[in-house]
Design a protein around this motif. Structure first.
Motif, PDB file in Angstrom:
ATOM      1  N   UNK A  53     -60.739  58.941 -60.724  1.00  0.00           N
ATOM      2  CA  UNK A  53     -59.722  59.398 -59.852  1.00  0.00           C
ATOM      3  C   UNK A  53     -58.530  58.229 -59.600  1.00  0.00           C
ATOM      4  N   UNK A  54     -57.429  58.667 -59.795  1.00  0.00           N
ATOM      5  CA  UNK A  54     -56.235  57.692 -59.064  1.00  0.00           C
ATOM      6  C   UNK A  54     -55.961  58.210 -57.810  1.00  0.00           C
ATOM      7  N   UNK A  55     -55.756  57.198 -57.010  1.00  0.00           N
ATOM      8  CA  UNK A  55     -55.697  56.918 -55.679  1.00  0.00           C
ATOM      9  C   UNK A  55     -54.483  56.946 -55.057  1.00  0.00           C
ATOM     10  N   UNK A  56     -53.547  57.956 -54.410  1.00  0.00           N
ATOM     11  CA  UNK A  56     -52.154  57.722 -54.024  1.00  0.00           C
ATOM     12  C   UNK A  56     -52.217  57.529 -52.755  1.00  0.00           C
ATOM     13  N   UNK A  57     -51.503  56.498 -52.133  1.00  0.00           N
ATOM     14  CA  UNK A  57     -51.433  56.502 -50.633  1.00  0.00           C
ATOM     15  C   UNK A  57     -50.409  57.293 -49.974  1.00  0.00           C
ATOM     16  N   UNK A  58     -50.753  58.162 -49.194  1.00  0.00           N
ATOM     17  CA  UNK A  58     -49.656  59.063 -48.467  1.00  0.00           C
ATOM     18  C   UNK A  58     -49.184  58.412 -47.022  1.00  0.00           C
ATOM     19  N   UNK A  59     -50.355  57.991 -46.202  1.00  0.00           N
ATOM     20  CA  UNK A  59     -49.867  57.159 -45.136  1.00  0.00           C
ATOM     21  C   UNK A  59     -50.986  56.118 -44.895  1.00  0.00           C
ATOM     22  N   UNK A  60     -50.535  54.991 -44.470  1.00  0.00           N
ATOM     23  CA  UNK A  60     -51.322  53.696 -44.216  1.00  0.00           C
ATOM     24  C   UNK A  60     -51.178  52.928 -43.011  1.00  0.00           C
ATOM     25  N   UNK A  61     -51.299  53.574 -41.848  1.00  0.00           N
ATOM     26  CA  UNK A  61     -50.816  52.926 -40.784  1.00  0.00           C
ATOM     27  C   UNK A  61     -52.168  52.459 -40.074  1.00  0.00           C
ATOM     28  N   UNK A  62     -52.435  51.030 -39.687  1.00  0.00           N
ATOM     29  CA  UNK A  62     -53.485  50.548 -39.262  1.00  0.00           C
ATOM     30  C   UNK A  62     -53.724  50.960 -37.637  1.00  0.00           C
ATOM     31  N   UNK A  63     -54.928  51.076 -37.152  1.00  0.00           N
ATOM     32  CA  UNK A  63     -55.210  51.184 -35.708  1.00  0.00           C
ATOM     33  C   UNK A  63     -54.300  50.315 -34.893  1.00  0.00           C
ATOM     34  N   UNK A  64     -53.948  50.729 -33.681  1.00  0.00           N
ATOM     35  CA  UNK A  64     -52.983  50.038 -32.722  1.00  0.00           C
ATOM     36  C   UNK A  64     -53.401  50.438 -31.361  1.00  0.00           C
ATOM     37  N   UNK A  65     -53.250  49.336 -30.565  1.00  0.00           N
ATOM     38  CA  UNK A  65     -53.733  49.189 -29.099  1.00  0.00           C
ATOM     39  C   UNK A  65     -52.851  48.371 -27.975  1.00  0.00           C
ATOM     40  N   UNK A  66     -52.631  48.959 -27.116  1.00  0.00           N
ATOM     41  CA  UNK A  66     -51.573  48.061 -25.967  1.00  0.00           C
ATOM     42  C   UNK A  66     -52.688  47.655 -24.767  1.00  0.00           C
ATOM     43  N   UNK A  67     -52.229  46.385 -24.319  1.00  0.00           N
ATOM     44  CA  UNK A  67     -53.106  46.043 -23.322  1.00  0.00           C
ATOM     45  C   UNK A  67     -52.674  46.936 -21.873  1.00  0.00           C
ATOM     46  N   UNK A  68     -53.678  46.624 -20.845  1.00  0.00           N
ATOM     47  CA  UNK A  68     -53.621  47.492 -19.700  1.00  0.00           C
ATOM     48  C   UNK A  68     -53.345  46.620 -18.385  1.00  0.00           C
ATOM     49  N   UNK A  69     -52.971  45.274 -18.502  1.00  0.00           N
ATOM     50  CA  UNK A  69     -52.645  44.298 -17.549  1.00  0.00           C
ATOM     51  C   UNK A  69     -51.167  44.398 -17.343  1.00  0.00           C
ATOM     52  N   UNK A  70     -50.490  45.427 -17.075  1.00  0.00           N
ATOM     53  CA  UNK A  70     -49.437  45.735 -17.175  1.00  0.00           C
ATOM     54  C   UNK A  70     -48.761  46.353 -15.620  1.00  0.00           C
ATOM     55  N   UNK A  71     -47.425  46.278 -15.289  1.00  0.00           N
ATOM     56  CA  UNK A  71     -46.909  47.076 -14.109  1.00  0.00           C
ATOM     57  C   UNK A  71     -47.131  48.628 -14.431  1.00  0.00           C
ATOM     58  N   UNK A  72     -46.914  49.219 -15.634  1.00  0.00           N
ATOM     59  CA  UNK A  72     -46.891  50.341 -16.054  1.00  0.00           C
ATOM     60  C   UNK A  72     -48.463  51.054 -15.663  1.00  0.00           C
ATOM     61  N   UNK A  73     -49.388  50.205 -16.070  1.00  0.00           N
ATOM     62  CA  UNK A  73     -50.789  50.654 -15.597  1.00  0.00           C
ATOM     63  C   UNK A  73     -50.770  50.757 -14.472  1.00  0.00           C
ATOM     64  N   UNK A  74     -50.428  49.893 -13.388  1.00  0.00           N
ATOM     65  CA  UNK A  74     -50.380  49.974 -12.049  1.00  0.00           C
ATOM     66  C   UNK A  74     -49.927  51.061 -11.415  1.00  0.00           C
ATOM     67  N   UNK A  75     -48.764  51.276 -11.787  1.00  0.00           N
ATOM     68  CA  UNK A  75     -47.725  52.279 -11.367  1.00  0.00           C
ATOM     69  C   UNK A  75     -48.571  53.659 -11.705  1.00  0.00           C
ATOM     70  N   UNK A  76     -49.206  53.968 -12.938  1.00  0.00           N
ATOM     71  CA  UNK A  76     -49.988  54.937 -13.273  1.00  0.00           C
ATOM     72  C   UNK A  76     -51.196  55.131 -12.213  1.00  0.00           C
TER      73      UNK A  76
END
Length: 453
Positions: free
Chosen positions: A349-372
């Motif tokens: 097979x020939x492999x073609x990349x259509x999308x290639x975005x790695x996993x992502x994550x945000x921290x939770x020690x934030x004023x937005x988390x506290x407001x939620x």
């Protein structure tokens, strides 16, 4: 709190559903401009700045902004996508684009239609709160943005990623709220409400299988590319990568209202697969498996040219939806494919990349988390936020790349069953109850006024 805005959210949601902005992945699909026009007309007014973007007239997105009083204060963006996935009308009990309010067997009013859950409910409720604040002359400390964006369902190429590539400053922000979260778990008194703080990577691949063309009347010994492709599909379906637990998995499991023995098995890499195998589909087993495994879904098979019944095909493409865990990227995906297919098939097979975005994550020690947290505790004093890791991708990954802390939030009624609710995403009979729309609308208003005042 201002006046009850639920009726406005319901009416706007119905309109967005009825606009039928179906995105099937083709560049000329979606027609999200229909929903962009409705939303822009709804939110624009005194004190609101509008910028509109898009790669074509049919696929427009826009940003509405209430400028902040302090240029050094953090900015917040409320982002909702305007497209929906296709439907199979034969599987629906009601018109998927009717946007009708129908009472459930339990007596709850629900808005029916494609996008009611994913994610026009949030897109509409965010717009309603943004407009309400603007009309009340609310002046946030930092900029408050509302971003109605196209093409989330097909990977953001013509939506958030396009705007980030061409007009990044227009959407750059410190904090972002988008899909998906807000489901309850655990018993009363120990209730938790999920907030998505990260998501798996997306690594779509096209596997091109080559063979030798020939006459369909003489198949014996032929090098039929479709036969080889069928073996590839079978291998991918049978592939069982080992489970791996991300940093928030323990918290997700501990919040579940299930026996302690089941929790122990779900936290044991040696036992989780056997446990999941024995669960019913409605238990959410597919979600739990996806949380803990790299997954492979061979979803599209196509033959090059114009296939004909009496011609042995020489080129077949298999498109595979691969979702990766933290720490995996291009090389790891290739290693997975080789492990699944074996050297003989992989080398064909020939492999073609259509999308290639790695996993992502945000921290939770934030004023937005506290407001939620404070906002959720108004209707549910016993509830605690539970950071979740999404198995799907959202436009939040684009904003994390731009440096924003990004959460998927919302607030649904406690009567909503998370396992059953998850089946409505891209499924038949998609609908959302009006009480959840009320809770979510009030959540956005509380968070914005708390964080930005």
């Amino acid at each position: 709190m201002g006046k009850d805005l639920t009726a406005d959210t319901v009416e706007l949601l119905q309109t967005l559903i009825r606009n039928e902005c179906v995105n099937d992945g083709r560049p000329d699909s979606g027609n999200e401009t229909r929903n962009a026009d409705v939303l822009q007309s709804y939110v624009e007014g005194d004190g609101v700045e509008i910028e509109r973007f898009g790669p074509s007239p049919e696929r427009q997105s826009f940003v509405a902004r209430i400028p902040g009083s302090d240029p050094n204060a953090p900015s917040l963006c409320l982002m909702g996508h305007t497209d929906v996935v296709p439907v199979n009308r034969d599987g629906w009990r009601e018109d998927p684009f009717g946007g009708e309010i129908i009472s459930s067997p339990d007596g709850y009013d629900e808005v029916w239609g494609r996008g009611a859950v994913d994610m026009l409910n949030l897109t509409s409720s965010m717009a309603v709160v943004f407009k309400s604040l603007a009309e009340r002359d609310f002046r946030p400390k930092g900029d408050l943005l509302y971003f109605a964006v196209a093409d989330e369902e097909a990977g953001s190429t013509y939506g958030a990623q396009w705007v980030a590539d061409h007009h990044a400053d227009a959407i750059r922000c410190d904090y972002l709220l988008t899909e998906s979260g807000g489901l309850h778990s655990g018993p009363e008194g120990k209730r938790s409400v999920g907030v998505t703080v990260g998501e798996k990577g997306v690594a779509w691949r096209r596997l091109r299988v080559s063979g030798t063309p020939g006459h369909g009347s003489m198949p014996f010994g032929a090098d039929n590319a479709l036969v080889s492709a069928s073996k590839i599909v079978s291998r991918l379906n049978e592939y069982r990568p080992t489970p791996r637990f991300h940093e928030h998995w323990r918290g997700q499991v501990q919040s579940l209202d299930i026996p302690d023995e089941a929790k122990a098995a779900m936290l044991d890499e040696e036992r989780i697969d056997e446990l999941l195998e024995g669960l019913p589909v409605t238990s959410g087993k597919g979600f739990f498996h996806a949380c803990t495994h790299t997954t492979f879904a061979p979803n599209v098979v196509s033959t090059a040219g114009r296939p004909k019944t009496n011609v042995i095909p020489d080129v077949v493409d298999v498109e595979v939806d691969i979702r990766t865990l933290p720490g995996e990227h291009t090389d790891e995906v290739t290693a997975h494919l080789r492990a699944a297919l074996g050297d003989e098939l992989m080398d064909k097979v020939q492999v073609e990349i259509l999308m290639d975005d790695p996993s992502s994550i945000s921290r939770i020690d934030t004023p937005l988390w506290d407001a939620l947290q404070r906002a959720v505790n108004v209707p549910f004093p016993d509830a605690r936020l539970n950071p979740q890791f999404s198995v799907g991708f959202t436009d939040a990954r684009v904003f994390r790349e731009l440096g924003a802390v990004s959460y998927g939030a919302g607030l649904f009624s406690p009567v909503v069953d998370p396992g059953e609710f998850s089946l409505r995403f891209h499924g038949h009979n998609e609908r959302v109850d009006v009480e959840s729309l009320r809770l979510t609308t009030e959540l956005w208003e509380r968070v914005v006024t708390d964080l930005m005042s």
